[in-house]
Motif scaffolding. Structure first.
Motif, PDB file in Angstrom:
ATOM      1  N   TRP A   1       0.483   7.434   6.716  1.00 54.37           N
ATOM      2  CA  TRP A   1       0.462   5.970   6.569  1.00 54.37           C
ATOM      3  C   TRP A   1       1.883   5.411   6.635  1.00 54.37           C
ATOM      4  O   TRP A   1       2.154   4.451   7.369  1.00 54.37           O
ATOM      5  CB  TRP A   1      -0.207   5.592   5.234  1.00 54.37           C
ATOM      6  N   ALA A   2       2.814   6.012   5.872  1.00 53.79           N
ATOM      7  CA  ALA A   2       4.180   5.469   5.776  1.00 53.79           C
ATOM      8  C   ALA A   2       4.896   5.510   7.128  1.00 53.79           C
ATOM      9  O   ALA A   2       5.627   4.582   7.469  1.00 53.79           O
ATOM     10  CB  ALA A   2       4.981   6.244   4.736  1.00 53.79           C
ATOM     11  N   SER A   3       4.656   6.568   7.907  1.00 51.21           N
ATOM     12  CA  SER A   3       5.396   6.635   9.174  1.00 51.21           C
ATOM     13  C   SER A   3       4.855   5.598  10.158  1.00 51.21           C
ATOM     14  O   SER A   3       5.625   4.980  10.898  1.00 51.21           O
ATOM     15  CB  SER A   3       5.401   8.046   9.769  1.00 51.21           C
TER      16      SER A   3
ATOM     17  N   GLU B   1      -4.792  -4.999   7.400  1.00 50.60           N
ATOM     18  CA  GLU B   1      -5.344  -3.726   7.912  1.00 50.60           C
ATOM     19  C   GLU B   1      -4.580  -2.534   7.369  1.00 50.60           C
ATOM     20  O   GLU B   1      -5.156  -1.488   7.055  1.00 50.60           O
ATOM     21  CB  GLU B   1      -5.281  -3.724   9.442  1.00 50.60           C
ATOM     22  N   LEU B   2      -3.255  -2.691   7.284  1.00 48.35           N
ATOM     23  CA  LEU B   2      -2.435  -1.595   6.748  1.00 48.35           C
ATOM     24  C   LEU B   2      -2.791  -1.317   5.290  1.00 48.35           C
ATOM     25  O   LEU B   2      -2.879  -0.164   4.868  1.00 48.35           O
ATOM     26  CB  LEU B   2      -0.946  -1.945   6.853  1.00 48.35           C
ATOM     27  N   LYS B   3      -3.005  -2.380   4.526  1.00 45.23           N
ATOM     28  CA  LYS B   3      -3.360  -2.209   3.112  1.00 45.23           C
ATOM     29  C   LYS B   3      -4.713  -1.495   3.010  1.00 45.23           C
ATOM     30  O   LYS B   3      -4.899  -0.591   2.191  1.00 45.23           O
ATOM     31  CB  LYS B   3      -3.401  -3.593   2.425  1.00 45.23           C
ATOM     32  N   ASP B   4      -5.634  -1.890   3.883  1.00 41.86           N
ATOM     33  CA  ASP B   4      -6.951  -1.264   3.910  1.00 41.86           C
ATOM     34  C   ASP B   4      -6.828   0.227   4.267  1.00 41.86           C
ATOM     35  O   ASP B   4      -7.477   1.090   3.657  1.00 41.86           O
ATOM     36  CB  ASP B   4      -7.805  -2.012   4.949  1.00 41.86           C
ATOM     37  N   ALA B   5      -5.960   0.509   5.255  1.00 41.23           N
ATOM     38  CA  ALA B   5      -5.763   1.905   5.671  1.00 41.23           C
ATOM     39  C   ALA B   5      -5.149   2.715   4.528  1.00 41.23           C
ATOM     40  O   ALA B   5      -5.496   3.892   4.328  1.00 41.23           O
ATOM     41  CB  ALA B   5      -4.855   1.954   6.901  1.00 41.23           C
ATOM     42  N   ALA B   6      -4.245   2.084   3.741  1.00 39.34           N
ATOM     43  CA  ALA B   6      -3.635   2.786   2.594  1.00 39.34           C
ATOM     44  C   ALA B   6      -4.715   3.121   1.564  1.00 39.34           C
ATOM     45  O   ALA B   6      -4.712   4.216   0.978  1.00 39.34           O
ATOM     46  CB  ALA B   6      -2.551   1.921   1.961  1.00 39.34           C
TER      47      ALA B   6
ATOM     48  N   GLY C   1       0.804  -1.223   0.000  1.00 37.18           N
ATOM     49  CA  GLY C   1       0.000   0.000   0.000  1.00 37.18           C
ATOM     50  C   GLY C   1       0.834   1.269   0.000  1.00 37.18           C
ATOM     51  O   GLY C   1       0.298   2.375  -0.110  1.00 37.18           O
ATOM     52  N   TYR C   2       2.184   1.143   0.092  1.00 41.35           N
ATOM     53  CA  TYR C   2       3.059   2.317   0.153  1.00 41.35           C
ATOM     54  C   TYR C   2       2.950   3.156  -1.115  1.00 41.35           C
ATOM     55  O   TYR C   2       3.028   2.641  -2.222  1.00 41.35           O
ATOM     56  CB  TYR C   2       4.513   1.859   0.337  1.00 41.35           C
ATOM     57  N   LYS C   3       2.717   4.478  -0.912  1.00 37.34           N
ATOM     58  CA  LYS C   3       2.650   5.402  -2.046  1.00 37.34           C
ATOM     59  C   LYS C   3       3.591   6.580  -1.808  1.00 37.34           C
ATOM     60  O   LYS C   3       3.643   7.115  -0.698  1.00 37.34           O
ATOM     61  CB  LYS C   3       1.215   5.950  -2.203  1.00 37.34           C
TER      62      LYS C   3
END
Ligand code: 0O2
Length: 231
Positions: free
Chosen positions: A176-178, A198-203, A141-143
């Motif tokens: 998100w990244a931090s 969950e992280l992917k969903d949050a991204a 999910g990192y952008k």
């Protein structure tokens, strides 16, 4: 009284260094990092000028936050070992391009691209590599939009060209990244599957928020609303 020599275990056996040798090594390392500190100043100045000009001419500040760092010695050594790079200064300089790093946090995605264009179009800036993780986010999910640029630094001994990694991202992407970075280190890279999902969903939520805020901003400035779409 002179300090005793320091013994260090190496692959070849035990090597000893005198205090003078250790001081010379430290000085050489500090000198190596100095070019990167100067290059950071050059890039920060360029971005600061763009920000001030935007503010004055358009009453609008596209940069929310500007930060920079020279990679820590620990992080540099870890990367040299992980990538199997010859540990000479010349080889590190050639292969590790994020020793100097600048992060540009913007309000909106279009500002990230606009600042990227304005910086990389300057005729003393050479683009070495671009990774567009906004157009093509990483699987987690990192952008972010990454550019490795080279800028000239003028020393008493002449001109040197120094690589700087510039990351452009919105506030939502940065938030998100931090958090993801903290979680990754807390679990030493082995993040549980549920948390990864969950992280992917949050991204995805952050991307929708970016799209929504950008659309609202556009409406405020008289642009016709378009469909809501995460970039
Ligand atoms: P720091 O503390 O920022 O210096 P590498 O992954 O370093 O082996 P490369 O090609 O240099 O290889 O990586 P890339 O893709 O250009 O990304 C480098 C930097 O981007 C990282 O630096 C992070 O700052 C950021 N980054 C990349 N992927 C992620 C991610 O999935 N999550 C987060 N939170 N940040 C990411 P460093 O060196 O890891 O750390």
């Amino acid at each position: 009284m002179d300090a005793p020599p320091l013994a260090v275990t190496t692959d070849e056996g035990i090597a000893t260094f005198s205090p003078e040798q250790l001081r010379a090594m430290r000085d050489e390392f500090q000198r190596f990092l100095l070019d990167y500190q100067f290059a950071l100043r050059e890039v920060e100045t360029k971005l600061g000028i763009l920000r001030d000009e935007f503010q004055l001419m358009h009453d609008y500040n596209p940069i929310e936050h500007l930060s920079s760092r020279v990679k820590s010695a620990d992080s540099l050594v870890e990367k040299v070992v992980r990538k199997g790079i010859d540990p000479s200064f010349a080889s590190i300089r050639a292969h590790i391009t994020d020793i100097a790093g600048v992060r540009v946090t913007t309000s909106f995605t279009k500002d990230a691209y606009r600042l990227f264009d304005l910086l990389t179009q300057q005729d003393d800036v050479t683009v070495r590599e671009v990774k567009d993780y906004i157009a093509e986010p990483k699987a987690n999910g990192y952008k972010s939009l990454h550019a490795i640029v080279e800028v000239p630094v003028f020393l008493s001994t002449g001109r040197v060209s120094v690589a700087v990694e510039v990351q452009f991202r919105t506030i939502a992407m940065d938030f998100w990244a931090s958090l993801e970075h903290k979680i990754y280190y807390k679990y030493d890279g082995a993040v549980p599957d549920g948390l990864l999902a969950e992280l992917k969903d949050a991204a995805d939520s952050a991307a929708l928020l970016d799209a929504r805020m950008e659309r609202l901003h556009g409406e405020l400035h008289g642009q016709r609303p378009g469909p809501l779409r995460a970039v």
